[in-house]
Design an enzyme around this catalytic site. Structure first.
Site, PDB file in Angstrom:
ATOM      1  N   PRO A 141     -15.640  87.784  20.348  1.00 63.02           N
ATOM      2  CA  PRO A 141     -15.167  88.170  21.668  1.00 63.02           C
ATOM      3  C   PRO A 141     -13.795  87.617  22.050  1.00 63.02           C
ATOM      4  O   PRO A 141     -13.473  86.472  21.756  1.00 63.02           O
ATOM      5  CB  PRO A 141     -16.241  87.624  22.613  1.00 63.02           C
ATOM      6  N   ASN A 142     -13.031  88.497  22.671  1.00 62.58           N
ATOM      7  CA  ASN A 142     -11.707  88.201  23.239  1.00 62.58           C
ATOM      8  C   ASN A 142     -10.609  88.042  22.190  1.00 62.58           C
ATOM      9  O   ASN A 142      -9.438  87.891  22.548  1.00 62.58           O
ATOM     10  CB  ASN A 142     -11.749  86.957  24.156  1.00 62.58           C
ATOM     11  N   ARG A 195      -3.464  86.653  25.155  1.00 66.40           N
ATOM     12  CA  ARG A 195      -4.457  85.725  25.692  1.00 66.40           C
ATOM     13  C   ARG A 195      -4.021  84.273  25.453  1.00 66.40           C
ATOM     14  O   ARG A 195      -3.839  83.857  24.303  1.00 66.40           O
ATOM     15  CB  ARG A 195      -5.771  85.979  24.946  1.00 66.40           C
ATOM     16  N   TYR A 229      -3.411  80.200  21.519  1.00 67.41           N
ATOM     17  CA  TYR A 229      -3.710  81.126  20.416  1.00 67.41           C
ATOM     18  C   TYR A 229      -2.479  81.813  19.835  1.00 67.41           C
ATOM     19  O   TYR A 229      -2.610  82.631  18.916  1.00 67.41           O
ATOM     20  CB  TYR A 229      -4.726  82.175  20.898  1.00 67.41           C
ATOM     21  N   ASN A 235     -14.680  84.398  12.601  1.00 64.62           N
ATOM     22  CA  ASN A 235     -14.315  83.679  13.813  1.00 64.62           C
ATOM     23  C   ASN A 235     -15.177  84.270  14.918  1.00 64.62           C
ATOM     24  O   ASN A 235     -14.845  85.316  15.491  1.00 64.62           O
ATOM     25  CB  ASN A 235     -12.824  83.836  14.142  1.00 64.62           C
ATOM     26  N   ALA A 257     -16.243  82.483  21.134  1.00 70.17           N
ATOM     27  CA  ALA A 257     -17.140  81.741  22.033  1.00 70.17           C
ATOM     28  C   ALA A 257     -18.594  81.751  21.544  1.00 70.17           C
ATOM     29  O   ALA A 257     -19.348  80.795  21.800  1.00 70.17           O
ATOM     30  CB  ALA A 257     -17.054  82.329  23.442  1.00 70.17           C
ATOM     31  N   ASP A 259     -28.212  82.354  12.580  1.00 69.39           N
ATOM     32  CA  ASP A 259     -29.341  82.777  11.728  1.00 69.39           C
ATOM     33  C   ASP A 259     -28.911  83.881  10.766  1.00 69.39           C
ATOM     34  O   ASP A 259     -29.353  83.916   9.612  1.00 69.39           O
ATOM     35  CB  ASP A 259     -30.507  83.293  12.584  1.00 69.39           C
ATOM     36  N   HIS A 318     -11.387  78.949  12.986  1.00 69.41           N
ATOM     37  CA  HIS A 318     -10.925  78.945  14.380  1.00 69.41           C
ATOM     38  C   HIS A 318      -9.421  78.758  14.393  1.00 69.41           C
ATOM     39  O   HIS A 318      -8.871  78.002  13.569  1.00 69.41           O
ATOM     40  CB  HIS A 318     -11.598  77.829  15.186  1.00 69.41           C
ATOM     41  N   SER A 375      -7.696  77.563  17.060  1.00 68.13           N
ATOM     42  CA  SER A 375      -7.437  76.269  17.699  1.00 68.13           C
ATOM     43  C   SER A 375      -8.307  75.190  17.061  1.00 68.13           C
ATOM     44  O   SER A 375      -9.303  75.496  16.391  1.00 68.13           O
ATOM     45  CB  SER A 375      -7.732  76.361  19.199  1.00 68.13           C
ATOM     46  N   ARG A 411     -10.846  70.067  21.733  1.00 63.79           N
ATOM     47  CA  ARG A 411     -10.910  70.746  23.037  1.00 63.79           C
ATOM     48  C   ARG A 411     -12.168  70.314  23.805  1.00 63.79           C
ATOM     49  O   ARG A 411     -12.723  69.261  23.537  1.00 63.79           O
ATOM     50  CB  ARG A 411     -10.839  72.263  22.803  1.00 63.79           C
TER      51      ARG A 411
END
Ligand code: DQA
Length: 139
Positions: free
Chosen positions: A9-10, A17, A22, A71, A74, A84, A97, A99, A104
């Site tokens: 997501p995102n 963003r 990022y 990746n 969130a 799983d 990732h 970042s 963080r």
């Protein structure tokens, strides 16, 4: 060698963003360069903002790729289901990732994927994906 990159997501908003975290490059731009750099590798990418679609993709990719770079964004920190799925499939998964999630907020320190991943690469910007490709090609 066939490698699939799955973005959660995102990550479709990369470039606009939170550029201080990022970067300013879109994933499409980065991916085009990556494909040129690794012209000998059959690289595919997939992005979804939906948890179940990421699980479906992991299941359908199983055994059809030599490696998966994931990746989960969130969902890394929340999704037992994606963790799983990584455990359930035979194709090795490298968690990445952009970042350094360890530097963080506390909630980003937990990963439901790491325990079942082949390895984890974080904090190198978009280069994290490149290092993950190398982890498969130079292995
Ligand atoms: C991220 C880190 C996550 O904590 C965050 O939710 C993201 C991106 C990264 O690539 O740095 O969306 O996975």
């Amino acid at each position: 060698m066939k490698i699939l990159i799955i973005n959660g997501p995102n990550l479709n908003l990369l470039g606009s963003r939170e550029p201080e975290t990022y970067g300013e490059q879109t994933f499409a731009e980065f991916f085009q360069n990556l494909k040129q750099k690794f012209s000998e590798v059959d690289l595919e990418s997939y992005q979804s903002n939906i948890e179940g679609e990421i699980i479906d993709k992991l299941q359908s990719a199983d055994k059809n790729f030599d490696g998966i770079i994931l990746n989960a964004a969130a969902y890394t920190h929340t999704s037992v289901g994606i963790g799983d799925a990584v455990k359930a499939i035979a194709t090795p998964v490298v968690e990445v990732h952009i970042s350094n999630t360890s530097a963080r907020e506390e909630f980003r320190h937990k990963s439901f994927i790491a325990a079942n991943a082949k390895g984890v690469i974080l904090g190198f910007g978009l280069q994290s994906y490149e290092l993950a490709v190398l982890s498969f090609t130079k292995a």
